[in-house]
Structures are given as C-alpha cells and as structure tokens.
Enzyme design. Structure first.
Site, PDB file in Angstrom:
ATOM      1  N   LYS A 274      -3.145   8.171   2.975  1.00 32.96           N
ATOM      2  CA  LYS A 274      -4.392   8.404   3.976  1.00 32.96           C
ATOM      3  C   LYS A 274      -3.996   8.702   5.236  1.00 32.96           C
ATOM      4  CE  LYS A 274      -7.054   6.310   0.889  1.00 32.96           C
ATOM      5  NZ  LYS A 274      -8.189   6.990   0.064  1.00 32.96           N
TER       6      LYS A 274
ATOM      7  N   TYR B 242       1.028  -1.177   0.127  1.00 28.84           N
ATOM      8  CA  TYR B 242       0.023   0.165  -0.068  1.00 28.84           C
ATOM      9  C   TYR B 242       0.873   1.250  -0.127  1.00 28.84           C
ATOM     10  CZ  TYR B 242      -4.402   2.613   0.692  1.00 28.84           C
ATOM     11  OH  TYR B 242      -5.411   3.500   0.505  1.00 28.84           O
TER      12      TYR B 242
HETATM   13  P1  NAD Z   1     -12.841   3.687  -7.720  1.00 33.24           P
HETATM   14  O1  NAD Z   1     -11.486   3.454  -8.596  1.00 33.24           O
HETATM   15  O2  NAD Z   1     -14.254   3.335  -8.098  1.00 33.24           O
HETATM   16  O3  NAD Z   1     -12.713   5.275  -7.258  1.00 33.24           O
HETATM   17  C1  NAD Z   1     -11.601   5.991  -7.354  1.00 33.24           C
HETATM   18  C2  NAD Z   1     -12.151   7.468  -7.861  1.00 33.24           C
HETATM   19  O4  NAD Z   1     -11.029   8.283  -7.929  1.00 33.24           O
HETATM   20  C3  NAD Z   1     -12.441   7.280  -9.572  1.00 33.24           C
HETATM   21  O5  NAD Z   1     -13.648   7.694  -9.535  1.00 33.24           O
HETATM   22  C4  NAD Z   1     -11.389   8.128 -10.006  1.00 33.24           C
HETATM   23  O6  NAD Z   1     -11.911   8.761 -11.311  1.00 33.24           O
HETATM   24  C5  NAD Z   1     -11.055   9.284  -8.965  1.00 33.24           C
HETATM   25  N1  NAD Z   1      -9.869   9.831  -9.278  1.00 33.24           N
HETATM   26  C6  NAD Z   1      -8.521   9.587  -9.278  1.00 33.24           C
HETATM   27  N2  NAD Z   1      -7.810  10.645  -9.625  1.00 33.24           N
HETATM   28  C7  NAD Z   1      -8.592  11.566  -9.827  1.00 33.24           C
HETATM   29  C8  NAD Z   1      -8.570  12.771 -10.156  1.00 33.24           C
HETATM   30  N3  NAD Z   1      -7.302  13.493 -10.237  1.00 33.24           N
HETATM   31  N4  NAD Z   1      -9.252  13.803 -10.135  1.00 33.24           N
HETATM   32  C9  NAD Z   1     -10.684  13.288  -9.652  1.00 33.24           C
HETATM   33  N5  NAD Z   1     -11.082  12.127  -9.584  1.00 33.24           N
HETATM   34  C10 NAD Z   1      -9.840  11.329  -9.500  1.00 33.24           C
HETATM   35  O7  NAD Z   1     -12.248   2.816  -6.389  1.00 33.24           O
HETATM   36  P2  NAD Z   1     -12.788   3.037  -5.101  1.00 33.24           P
HETATM   37  O8  NAD Z   1     -12.395   1.686  -4.320  1.00 33.24           O
HETATM   38  O9  NAD Z   1     -14.338   3.007  -4.987  1.00 33.24           O
HETATM   39  O10 NAD Z   1     -12.186   4.352  -4.257  1.00 33.24           O
HETATM   40  C11 NAD Z   1     -12.728   5.284  -3.738  1.00 33.24           C
HETATM   41  C12 NAD Z   1     -12.097   5.446  -2.343  1.00 33.24           C
HETATM   42  O11 NAD Z   1     -12.354   4.751  -1.530  1.00 33.24           O
HETATM   43  C13 NAD Z   1     -10.634   5.861  -2.588  1.00 33.24           C
HETATM   44  O12 NAD Z   1     -10.344   7.050  -1.479  1.00 33.24           O
HETATM   45  C14 NAD Z   1     -10.112   4.730  -1.899  1.00 33.24           C
HETATM   46  O13 NAD Z   1      -8.892   4.912  -1.193  1.00 33.24           O
HETATM   47  C15 NAD Z   1     -10.911   4.291  -0.942  1.00 33.24           C
HETATM   48  N6  NAD Z   1     -10.815   2.931  -0.331  1.00 33.24           N
HETATM   49  C16 NAD Z   1     -10.826   1.907  -1.143  1.00 33.24           C
HETATM   50  C17 NAD Z   1     -11.272   0.650  -0.865  1.00 33.24           C
HETATM   51  C18 NAD Z   1     -11.153  -0.627  -1.539  1.00 33.24           C
HETATM   52  O14 NAD Z   1     -10.678  -1.547  -1.103  1.00 33.24           O
HETATM   53  N7  NAD Z   1     -11.730  -0.457  -2.807  1.00 33.24           N
HETATM   54  C19 NAD Z   1     -11.005   0.418   0.746  1.00 33.24           C
HETATM   55  C20 NAD Z   1     -10.801   1.829   1.675  1.00 33.24           C
HETATM   56  C21 NAD Z   1     -10.772   2.813   1.032  1.00 33.24           C
HETATM   57  O1  0WE Z   2      -6.989   3.098  -1.707  1.00 32.80           O
HETATM   58  C1  0WE Z   2      -7.055   2.076  -2.259  1.00 32.80           C
HETATM   59  C2  0WE Z   2      -6.414   1.762  -3.645  1.00 32.80           C
HETATM   60  C3  0WE Z   2      -6.316   3.113  -4.243  1.00 32.80           C
HETATM   61  C4  0WE Z   2      -5.500   3.167  -5.740  1.00 32.80           C
HETATM   62  C5  0WE Z   2      -5.385   2.345  -6.677  1.00 32.80           C
HETATM   63  C6  0WE Z   2      -4.793   2.432  -7.593  1.00 32.80           C
HETATM   64  C7  0WE Z   2      -4.748   1.244  -8.805  1.00 32.80           C
HETATM   65  C8  0WE Z   2      -4.219   1.812 -10.101  1.00 32.80           C
HETATM   66  C9  0WE Z   2      -4.621   4.177  -5.806  1.00 32.80           C
HETATM   67  N1  0WE Z   2      -3.950   4.503  -7.042  1.00 32.80           N
HETATM   68  C10 0WE Z   2      -3.945   3.168  -7.874  1.00 32.80           C
HETATM   69  N2  0WE Z   2      -3.162   3.651  -9.134  1.00 32.80           N
HETATM   70  C11 0WE Z   2      -3.509   2.803 -10.274  1.00 32.80           C
HETATM   71  O2  0WE Z   2      -2.821   3.024 -11.038  1.00 32.80           O
HETATM   72  N3  0WE Z   2      -7.647   0.832  -1.495  1.00 32.80           N
HETATM   73  C12 0WE Z   2      -7.682   1.066  -0.349  1.00 32.80           C
HETATM   74  C13 0WE Z   2      -7.561  -0.688  -2.269  1.00 32.80           C
HETATM   75  C14 0WE Z   2      -6.111  -1.174  -2.090  1.00 32.80           C
HETATM   76  O3  0WE Z   2      -5.200  -0.897  -2.700  1.00 32.80           O
HETATM   77  C15 0WE Z   2      -4.019  -1.536  -2.345  1.00 32.80           C
HETATM   78  C16 0WE Z   2      -4.482  -2.430  -1.082  1.00 32.80           C
HETATM   79  C17 0WE Z   2      -5.805  -2.062  -1.027  1.00 32.80           C
HETATM   80  C18 0WE Z   2      -6.754  -2.755   0.131  1.00 32.80           C
HETATM   81  C19 0WE Z   2      -2.673  -1.677  -2.667  1.00 32.80           C
HETATM   82  C20 0WE Z   2      -1.840  -2.686  -2.077  1.00 32.80           C
HETATM   83  C21 0WE Z   2      -2.175  -3.291  -1.042  1.00 32.80           C
HETATM   84  C22 0WE Z   2      -3.598  -3.245  -0.470  1.00 32.80           C
END
Ligand code: NAD
Ligand code: 0WE
Length: 256
Positions: free
Chosen positions: A163, A156
């Site tokens: 974060k 991560y």
């Molecule tokens: P997602 O890919 O659906 O959403 C990520 C969003 O970020 C996308 O809509 C993308 O367009 C937007 N984004 C990235 N760069 C941007 C920019 N420069 N300007 C505007 N928008 C931008 O994935 P998600 O998992 O729904 O992620 C949403 C949030 O939840 C993130 O903050 C992620 O860190 C957090 N999160 C995700 C998880 C997981 O396991 N999926 C767990 C905990 C927290």
């Molecule tokens: O916040 C996240 C992921 C956010 C994210 C994902 C990507 C994938 C594509 C940010 N940047 C990028 N850039 C890319 O090019 N999570 C909480 C999901 C997540 O991501 C991980 C996790 C978990 C959980 C990455 C490594 C280990 C665990």
C-alpha cells in the site's frame, strides 16, 4: 443533477455485495454514471453479473486478472468497443498470500513480497497506462488504500509495504498524467467488513479499537467511503491530485 452525470467509468474489484468497489459503484450510479465492471475469474462471474445488472441491465462485464498483461489488453480493447472513452477508473484490488498476513513481517518470502506488490500496487500502473488513451478529455483515477501503508498495523505486514508503494504510485502517476488532465488519488479507508477482511484474525478486535480511539468514536460505513470516492471522481475535486484522502473517522490523526 448527479455529480457524475454523463460520465462513464470502469470499476475493478467487485467480488460481492460487501465489496468496497460495489459500494462505490452504487454511489457512482446514484450520481448518474454509466459503469463497466471486471470480475476475477468464473467463480465470481455470476455474483458480479447479478449485482451489475441490478443497476443497469446493459452494464459491460469483463473477466480480468490484473496480474496478466494480455488480459488487461483484452479488457481495454473490449472497453473501447463498448464505451469508446471513459471518464474514471476505480482500483479496489489487493492480494497477499494468507500466510503473509499472519505472524511477523520478518518472515515475508521473496515470492510473497513480489506477489503482493504485483497484484496490489503494480496493477494500478498497468491499468492507468491502458486507461489513459481512453481518457482523451481527462479523467479521474481512485485507488483504495489503508493506514498500514504509513504506520505499522500488526499482521498487515507485506500489504503495508504494497500500500505504501500504491500511494507513492498515485503520486508518480498524478505527475505523469496531470498534463493530460487525468487526476490520480488514493482513498485510505478505515476497516470495513468485506470478503478481504473476513477471516483476518483479530479483525473484530481492530474494529473495537477504532470505536474507542477514533475521534468520531465509531467505524466508517461503506456508504461514507463510497461517497468520498464519488467526490474524488467528480468535478468537486478538480484541484486535487496525488493525494491520499483518509476516510477513517479520524483514526489516522490520533497519536495516542
Ligand atoms: P473485496 O474482497 O471485496 O475486494 C478485493 C477484490 O480484489 C476482489 O474483488 C478480488 O476479486 C480482487 N482481486 C484480488 N486479486 C485479483 C487479481 N489478481 N485480479 C483481479 N482482481 C483481483 O475486499 P475489499 O475490502 O472491498 O477490498 C477492496 C480494496 O479496498 C482493496 O484494495 C483493499 O486493500 C482496500 N481496503 C480495504 C479495507 C477493509 O477494511 N476492507 C480498508 C482499506 C482499504
Ligand atoms: O487491504 C486489506 C486486506 C487485503 C487482503 C486480504 C486478504 C484476505 C484473504 C489481501 N490479501 C488477502 N489474502 C487472503 O488470502 N485491508 C485493509 C483489510 C485488512 O487486512 C488486514 C488488516 C486490515 C484492516 C490484515 C491484518 C491486519 C489488519
């Protein structure tokens, strides 16, 4: 009677139907909220438009890159025109270069660090600052975070640092915006299969580990994350600000 009846909100971070932001939008809509959305560039426009219109054919949509101050100014000018005032803001945006989420944190580049912090942390402050004038009667802001802010989750990496900064930002924003009755909280979700999660090597294995170790012995569902977000946006949480709420089936509470 919905928990968000008569409230208007902006959802930042819908990419597709799996997005956490979309889950929150559906739950907020169910509870009576009127929503506006942003999408990141033309590539995502049609998809987000289709989703938004499925809940409300008149939902305002704005193209928004959170790294661009001028673009954010345009967004809030447009939002003011469409909604006048808003009651809540959902921040569900994160980005780091793919190479920063592989290998070791030691290899993080200066530019990779700056980019991850800009998009994933500073964007909350940039949005909050512009949302405040549209919240004359108070409001609520929720930002999505992850356990990697607090403990090391291998790979991560710089996102964990971003974060941690995001969670600290929610506390400082909560302090500054409290007198204006604006609450600012973070919601720390367990792993959810989204676009941002797909293509992260070992993600499926991580979900298996959660299934084995989390007190509830399963992964969190998007619906559960969304319902908790609605709680933080609603008057049910009127005494809560500057908090990070874990919605992770209890995983964060276990040491071994
Ligand atoms: P997602 O890919 O659906 O959403 C990520 C969003 O970020 C996308 O809509 C993308 O367009 C937007 N984004 C990235 N760069 C941007 C920019 N420069 N300007 C505007 N928008 C931008 O994935 P998600 O998992 O729904 O992620 C949403 C949030 O939840 C993130 O903050 C992620 O860190 C957090 N999160 C995700 C998880 C997981 O396991 N999926 C767990 C905990 C927290
Ligand atoms: O916040 C996240 C992921 C956010 C994210 C994902 C990507 C994938 C594509 C940010 N940047 C990028 N850039 C890319 O090019 N999570 C909480 C999901 C997540 O991501 C991980 C996790 C978990 C959980 C990455 C490594 C280990 C665990």
């Amino acid at each position: 009677m919905g928990l968000l009846d008569g409230k208007k909100g902006l959802i930042v971070g819908v990419a597709n139907k799996r997005s956490i932001a979309w889950g929150i939008a559906q739950a907020a809509h169910r509870e009576g909220a009127k929503l506006a959305y942003t999408y990141q560039g033309e590539r995502l426009k049609a998809g987000v438009e289709e989703l938004a219109k499925s809940l409300d054919p008149n939902a305002p949509l704005f193209d928004c890159d959170v790294a661009d101050d001028a673009n954010l100014d345009e967004l809030f000018a447009g939002l003011k025109e469409k909604f006048g005032t808003i009651d809540f803001l959902v921040h569900a945006v994160a980005f780091a270069k793919r190479e920063e989420l592989a290998g070791s944190f030691l290899e993080t580049s200066r530019q990779g660090h700056a980019l991850a912090l800009d998009i994933s942390s500073y964007s909350l402050t940039a949005l909050a600052k512009r949302a405040a004038p549209l919240m004359p009667e108070g409001g609520a802001i929720v930002a999505m975070t992850y356990y990697g802010a607090e403990k090391v989750i291998p790979r991560y990496n710089v996102m964990g640092v971003a974060k941690a900064a995001l969670e600290a930002s929610t506390r400082y924003l909560a302090f500054d915006m409290g007198p204006q009755k604006i609450r600012v909280n973070a919601l720390s979700a367990g792993p959810v299969q989204t676009l941002a999660a797909r293509g992260i090597s070992g993600f499926t294995d991580m979900m298996k580990i959660v299934e084995q170790r989390a007190p509830l012995r399963r992964n969190v569902e998007l619906r559960e994350v969304a319902d908790a977000a609605v709680f933080l946006l609603s008057p049910l949480s009127s005494g809560i600000t500057g908090e990070t709420l874990y919605v992770d089936c209890g995983y964060h509470a276990v040491g071994m």
